[in-house]
Motif scaffolding. Structure first.
Motif, PDB file in Angstrom:
ATOM      1  N   ALA A  20       0.829  -1.207   0.000  1.00  0.00           N
ATOM      2  CA  ALA A  20       0.000   0.000   0.000  1.00  0.00           C
ATOM      3  C   ALA A  20       0.865   1.258   0.000  1.00  0.00           C
ATOM      4  O   ALA A  20       0.575   2.220  -0.729  1.00  0.00           O
ATOM      5  N   TYR A  21       1.940   1.257   0.796  1.00  0.00           N
ATOM      6  CA  TYR A  21       2.828   2.418   0.803  1.00  0.00           C
ATOM      7  C   TYR A  21       3.479   2.601  -0.565  1.00  0.00           C
ATOM      8  O   TYR A  21       3.621   3.731  -1.053  1.00  0.00           O
ATOM      9  N   CYS A  22       3.855   1.497  -1.195  1.00  0.00           N
ATOM     10  CA  CYS A  22       4.471   1.599  -2.523  1.00  0.00           C
ATOM     11  C   CYS A  22       3.487   2.157  -3.545  1.00  0.00           C
ATOM     12  O   CYS A  22       3.885   2.893  -4.456  1.00  0.00           O
ATOM     13  N   LEU A  23       2.211   1.823  -3.397  1.00  0.00           N
ATOM     14  CA  LEU A  23       1.203   2.429  -4.280  1.00  0.00           C
ATOM     15  C   LEU A  23       1.171   3.944  -4.085  1.00  0.00           C
ATOM     16  O   LEU A  23       1.079   4.700  -5.060  1.00  0.00           O
ATOM     17  N   LEU A  24       1.265   4.384  -2.845  1.00  0.00           N
ATOM     18  CA  LEU A  24       1.292   5.823  -2.578  1.00  0.00           C
ATOM     19  C   LEU A  24       2.548   6.475  -3.141  1.00  0.00           C
ATOM     20  O   LEU A  24       2.511   7.628  -3.572  1.00  0.00           O
ATOM     21  N   ARG A  25       3.665   5.738  -3.117  1.00  0.00           N
ATOM     22  CA  ARG A  25       4.911   6.275  -3.690  1.00  0.00           C
ATOM     23  C   ARG A  25       4.812   6.456  -5.195  1.00  0.00           C
ATOM     24  O   ARG A  25       5.606   7.189  -5.783  1.00  0.00           O
ATOM     25  N   MET A  26       3.852   5.818  -5.824  1.00  0.00           N
ATOM     26  CA  MET A  26       3.700   5.969  -7.278  1.00  0.00           C
ATOM     27  C   MET A  26       3.244   7.374  -7.655  1.00  0.00           C
ATOM     28  O   MET A  26       3.242   7.720  -8.829  1.00  0.00           O
ATOM     29  N   ARG A  27       2.885   8.193  -6.677  1.00  0.00           N
ATOM     30  CA  ARG A  27       2.490   9.579  -6.956  1.00  0.00           C
ATOM     31  C   ARG A  27       3.688  10.510  -7.042  1.00  0.00           C
ATOM     32  O   ARG A  27       3.526  11.712  -7.207  1.00  0.00           O
ATOM     33  N   SER A  28       4.876   9.973  -6.958  1.00  0.00           N
ATOM     34  CA  SER A  28       6.097  10.777  -7.006  1.00  0.00           C
ATOM     35  C   SER A  28       6.182  11.530  -8.326  1.00  0.00           C
ATOM     36  O   SER A  28       5.670  11.099  -9.354  1.00  0.00           O
ATOM     37  N   SER A  29       6.870  12.641  -8.294  1.00  0.00           N
ATOM     38  CA  SER A  29       7.069  13.424  -9.514  1.00  0.00           C
ATOM     39  C   SER A  29       8.237  12.882 -10.340  1.00  0.00           C
ATOM     40  O   SER A  29       8.431  13.291 -11.478  1.00  0.00           O
ATOM     41  N   GLU A  31       9.879   9.989 -12.427  1.00  0.00           N
ATOM     42  CA  GLU A  31       9.388   8.832 -13.174  1.00  0.00           C
ATOM     43  C   GLU A  31      10.043   7.520 -12.736  1.00  0.00           C
ATOM     44  O   GLU A  31       9.363   6.500 -12.588  1.00  0.00           O
ATOM     45  N   GLU A  32      11.332   7.516 -12.521  1.00  0.00           N
ATOM     46  CA  GLU A  32      12.029   6.297 -12.114  1.00  0.00           C
ATOM     47  C   GLU A  32      11.507   5.783 -10.769  1.00  0.00           C
ATOM     48  O   GLU A  32      11.356   4.585 -10.578  1.00  0.00           O
ATOM     49  N   GLN A  33      11.225   6.692  -9.856  1.00  0.00           N
ATOM     50  CA  GLN A  33      10.684   6.292  -8.558  1.00  0.00           C
ATOM     51  C   GLN A  33       9.284   5.710  -8.704  1.00  0.00           C
ATOM     52  O   GLN A  33       8.926   4.758  -8.009  1.00  0.00           O
ATOM     53  N   ARG A  34       8.485   6.279  -9.600  1.00  0.00           N
ATOM     54  CA  ARG A  34       7.137   5.741  -9.840  1.00  0.00           C
ATOM     55  C   ARG A  34       7.210   4.327 -10.377  1.00  0.00           C
ATOM     56  O   ARG A  34       6.458   3.453  -9.955  1.00  0.00           O
ATOM     57  N   ARG A  35       8.109   4.081 -11.330  1.00  0.00           N
ATOM     58  CA  ARG A  35       8.243   2.734 -11.904  1.00  0.00           C
ATOM     59  C   ARG A  35       8.684   1.723 -10.855  1.00  0.00           C
ATOM     60  O   ARG A  35       8.147   0.625 -10.760  1.00  0.00           O
ATOM     61  N   TRP A 163       6.739  13.402   0.859  1.00  0.00           N
ATOM     62  CA  TRP A 163       7.007  12.196   1.635  1.00  0.00           C
ATOM     63  C   TRP A 163       7.157  10.978   0.742  1.00  0.00           C
ATOM     64  O   TRP A 163       7.808  10.016   1.122  1.00  0.00           O
ATOM     65  N   GLY A 164       6.602  11.000  -0.459  1.00  0.00           N
ATOM     66  CA  GLY A 164       6.751   9.884  -1.390  1.00  0.00           C
ATOM     67  C   GLY A 164       8.099   9.864  -2.078  1.00  0.00           C
ATOM     68  O   GLY A 164       8.481   8.867  -2.672  1.00  0.00           O
ATOM     69  N   ASP A 165       8.840  10.962  -1.999  1.00  0.00           N
ATOM     70  CA  ASP A 165      10.150  11.060  -2.653  1.00  0.00           C
ATOM     71  C   ASP A 165      11.308  10.911  -1.677  1.00  0.00           C
ATOM     72  O   ASP A 165      12.448  11.176  -2.028  1.00  0.00           O
ATOM     73  N   ARG A 166      11.041  10.498  -0.468  1.00  0.00           N
ATOM     74  CA  ARG A 166      12.103  10.371   0.529  1.00  0.00           C
ATOM     75  C   ARG A 166      12.775   9.010   0.381  1.00  0.00           C
ATOM     76  O   ARG A 166      12.143   7.971   0.535  1.00  0.00           O
ATOM     77  N   PRO A 167      14.063   8.986   0.086  1.00  0.00           N
ATOM     78  CA  PRO A 167      14.755   7.721  -0.167  1.00  0.00           C
ATOM     79  C   PRO A 167      14.812   6.801   1.050  1.00  0.00           C
ATOM     80  O   PRO A 167      14.808   5.586   0.912  1.00  0.00           O
ATOM     81  N   GLU A 168      14.824   7.375   2.251  1.00  0.00           N
ATOM     82  CA  GLU A 168      14.894   6.509   3.431  1.00  0.00           C
ATOM     83  C   GLU A 168      13.596   5.717   3.616  1.00  0.00           C
ATOM     84  O   GLU A 168      13.621   4.575   4.084  1.00  0.00           O
ATOM     85  N   LEU A 169      12.462   6.282   3.215  1.00  0.00           N
ATOM     86  CA  LEU A 169      11.211   5.536   3.296  1.00  0.00           C
ATOM     87  C   LEU A 169      11.166   4.427   2.244  1.00  0.00           C
ATOM     88  O   LEU A 169      10.665   3.334   2.510  1.00  0.00           O
TER      89      LEU A 169
END
Length: 188
Positions: A20-29, A31-35, A163-169
């Motif tokens: 579920a958290y990874c789905l939320l991370r898909m909202r990142s600006s 593109e590589e993080q979304r994929r 918060w979706g673009d934080r590498p530590e999360l």
């Protein structure tokens, strides 16, 4: 996976929350993080589905080959993506481990799984070694560099990053899935 129901449910909860958290991370600006987050969400939800205790729900016969096909396709996609960066190779190994577990579960009755062999299979042992190393390395990478170098809280972190673009999360998410993969492999 075959094992105690309480640990199975904890594994389901961990994997589903991570998915579920990874789905939320898909909202990142980015593109590589979304994929990457999309593939990790699929892995988290797939692991959650595979970890449901068999005492509660026994999947139909077609489910295990279905998992093998889905994660085989995921592994091929990750292999194709590995052309642009070697960090995708971990996704190839993870998808391969899921295919391996699905095939093992499809070919073995619930109560006879793991009987009649001496020790663990070589592939299971290799995957256990890989994921143990991965978990240890990812855990070390979570140690804040700012704390070691003497910087204050939040040193070096941009306040503009969401918060979706934080590498530590994202690393914590990967660590949780690595630990879950270890637990699933040990249950085999």
């Amino acid at each position: 996976m075959h094992g105690p129901a309480s640990s199975g449910w904890l594994l389901v909860a961990l994997c589903a929350a991570t998915g579920a958290y990874c789905l939320l991370r898909m909202r990142s600006s980015v593109e590589e993080q979304r994929r990457a987050a999309g593939g990790e969400a699929l892995m988290g939800f797939g692991m959650a589905a595979m970890a449901v205790p068999t005492a509660v729900f026994t999947p139909p016969g077609w489910a295990w080959p279905g998992y093998a096909v889905v994660f085989g396709a995921t592994g091929l996609h990750a292999l194709w993506a590995a052309r642009s960066g070697r960090h995708h190779l971990h996704h190839v190994v993870g998808a391969g481990a899921m295919v391996y577990m699905a095939v093992a579960m499809a070919g073995s009755p619930a109560h006879a799984h793991g009987q009649g062999t001496s020790g663990i299979p070589v592939l299971t042992g290799s995957l256990l070694l890989y994921f143990t190393g991965y978990v240890l390395l990812t855990g070390v990478r979570l140690i804040p560099v700012a704390a070691v170098s003497g910087g204050g809280p939040g040193a070096g972190r941009s306040l503009a990053a969401g918060w979706g673009d934080r590498p530590e999360l994202a690393r914590a998410c990967r660590l949780a899935m690595g630990i879950a993969m270890l637990a699933m492999l040990l249950a085999m």
